[in-house]
Design an enzyme around this catalytic site. Structure first.
Site, PDB file in Angstrom:
ATOM      1  N   LYS A 190       0.840  -1.197   0.000  1.00 35.12           N
ATOM      2  CA  LYS A 190       0.000   0.000   0.000  1.00 35.12           C
ATOM      3  C   LYS A 190       0.872   1.242   0.000  1.00 35.12           C
ATOM      4  O   LYS A 190       2.077   1.183   0.242  1.00 35.12           O
ATOM      5  CB  LYS A 190      -0.931  -0.005   1.213  1.00 35.12           C
ATOM      6  CG  LYS A 190      -0.231   0.007   2.555  1.00 35.12           C
ATOM      7  CD  LYS A 190      -1.239  -0.073   3.686  1.00 35.12           C
ATOM      8  CE  LYS A 190      -0.537  -0.047   5.044  1.00 35.12           C
ATOM      9  NZ  LYS A 190      -1.502  -0.083   6.164  1.00 35.12           N
ATOM     10  N   TYR A 205      15.485  31.354   5.704  1.00 34.05           N
ATOM     11  CA  TYR A 205      14.412  32.125   6.317  1.00 34.05           C
ATOM     12  C   TYR A 205      14.669  32.359   7.809  1.00 34.05           C
ATOM     13  O   TYR A 205      15.025  31.444   8.552  1.00 34.05           O
ATOM     14  CB  TYR A 205      13.078  31.397   6.160  1.00 34.05           C
ATOM     15  CG  TYR A 205      12.544  31.374   4.745  1.00 34.05           C
ATOM     16  CD1 TYR A 205      12.266  32.560   4.066  1.00 34.05           C
ATOM     17  CD2 TYR A 205      12.313  30.176   4.096  1.00 34.05           C
ATOM     18  CE1 TYR A 205      11.767  32.536   2.772  1.00 34.05           C
ATOM     19  CE2 TYR A 205      11.817  30.138   2.800  1.00 34.05           C
ATOM     20  CZ  TYR A 205      11.550  31.332   2.146  1.00 34.05           C
ATOM     21  OH  TYR A 205      11.056  31.305   0.862  1.00 34.05           O
TER      22      TYR A 205
END
Length: 384
Positions: free
Chosen positions: A46, A271
């Site tokens: 999955k 940043y």
């Protein structure tokens, strides 16, 4: 600044995930060898095989003896069928009513645990003229999905009586496989169901790899009637393994240097200038960031490897780029390959390291890395 003597070879991007099929084969054979002879194994693929690429890894798993596969949803199952893979596939979660005719017509097995599922399947079977193979999910204590164990006998009987429906298996899932007490309670619920049903389905599965090798093989005791286990993350190098055996990480992560710059001491980087250089520093920029699945919360905590040496990641990890400090290295060039995830025996970082730093599990991190990074499938003979 010199151009690299190694020009970028990776198509599309200068950042990519490596998938070592030799490591996958090693894990698959190791896990299977640790199972009792009467127990078969389903490979859980999955989430695109936990980010490794389901349709690319299934052929290797088939060659290693796996004969059935588990996925989470109808679309994942159809991706496997669209790749012309005909092996049995079980959808481990619920299937929408509107998808049932398509799923049935592609010989995909479904999970059922509600009377509405059976009514919808009866209609879909009538519509297609085909038989639906189902596994009944029993809730023995996970409390996620499944028919309550107290109601399982009646539900299984109803499933047997539903036109067009063939009960191929029953299964449950352990919520605390690493802990004996809650597992024993779930086993008691499971045992009660199996002891009281009238028709024993061909397949009965309860444990994943943790349920086998962390709880102990008592989960597979004959009295619990199980004859299959579901193996997932262990195939890709993490989680529980048979005693004395070592799994190999299948997934690696690499990127090429796309920019080099020298900055002065007391210069801020990225940043918020969360990192401020304490000395003249040489920075290398790598073209991947949190949009590729690198956890932003690990900014300033990661390290990578270049020229066999650890280099710290510095500054805030941005959406598409991140910086590493290469001041202490000699002769760094544009295009040089940096390893962000690799081999622990070469002192390269692994997903286990990232998981510890971010207080999460390897599952989450490897699934996140599937977002937009291209995959390169390799054979090393050694594992990542």
């Amino acid at each position: 600044m010199k151009l690299s003597r190694q020009l970028p070879q990776q198509s599309r991007r200068d950042a990519w995930v490596t998938i070592d099929l030799d490591a996958l084969e090693h894990n698959a054979r190791t896990l299977q060898a640790g199972l009792p002879k009467n127990i078969s194994a389903m490979a859980v693929v999955k989430a695109d095989a936990y980010g490794h690429g389901a349709v690319m890894v299934i052929p290797t798993l088939l060659a290693c003896g796996f004969t059935s596969f588990g996925v989470a949803s109808a679309d994942e199952a159809m991706q496997i069928r669209d790749a012309n893979i005909s092996a049995p596939v079980l959808i481990l979660g619920p299937t929408p009513d509107w998808a049932m005719p398509t799923v049935i017509s592609h010989n995909i097995q479904l999970t059922v645990f509600d009377a509405h599922h059976l009514d919808s399947l009866a209609s879909a079977c009538h519509q297609t003229g085909l038989t639906a193979q189902v596994h009944v999910k029993i809730d023995t204590g996970m409390h996620r999905i499944g028919v309550p164990w107290q109601e399982a006998r009646a539900f299984i009987e109803k499933a047997h009586q539903t036109p067009g429906v063939q009960v191929q298996g029953i299964f449950s899932h352990l919520a605390n496989a690493e802990k004996q007490q809650p597992t024993q309670l779930q086993l008691a619920h499971w045992h009660h169901v199996l002891e009281h049903i009238d028709i024993m389905p061909p397949l009965r599965h309860l444990a994943n790899s943790s349920g086998v090798w962390q709880t102990g093989t008592s989960v597979l005791d004959a009295k619990y009637h199980t004859n299959m286990v579901r193996l997932g993350i262990g195939l890709f190098g993490y989680g529980a393994a048979p005693t004395g055996q070592k799994l190999r990480a299948v997934m690696g992560l690499k990127a090429r240097v796309v920019h080099l710059q020298k900055i002065q001491a007391k210069t801020g980087v990225s940043y918020g200038h969360a990192f401020v250089a304490q000395r003249p520093t040489t920075l290398a920029t790598l073209p991947l960031g949190y949009a590729d699945g690198i956890p932003r919360r690990l900014s300033g905590q990661l390290h990578a490897v270049l020229q066999g040496q650890a280099i710290p990641q510095v500054g805030v990890i941005t959406m598409d780029q991140m910086m590493v400090d290469v001041t202490d290295l000699q002769d760094v060039h544009l295009g040089d390959t940096v390893t962000l995830l690799g081999r622990p025996d070469w002192h390269e970082p692994t997903l286990a390291d990232w998981a510890r730093l971010s207080n999460t599990i390897e599952y989450e991190l490897m699934c996140a890395l599937r977002v937009r990074l291209p995959r390169t499938y390799i054979r090393t003979g050694l594992g990542v």
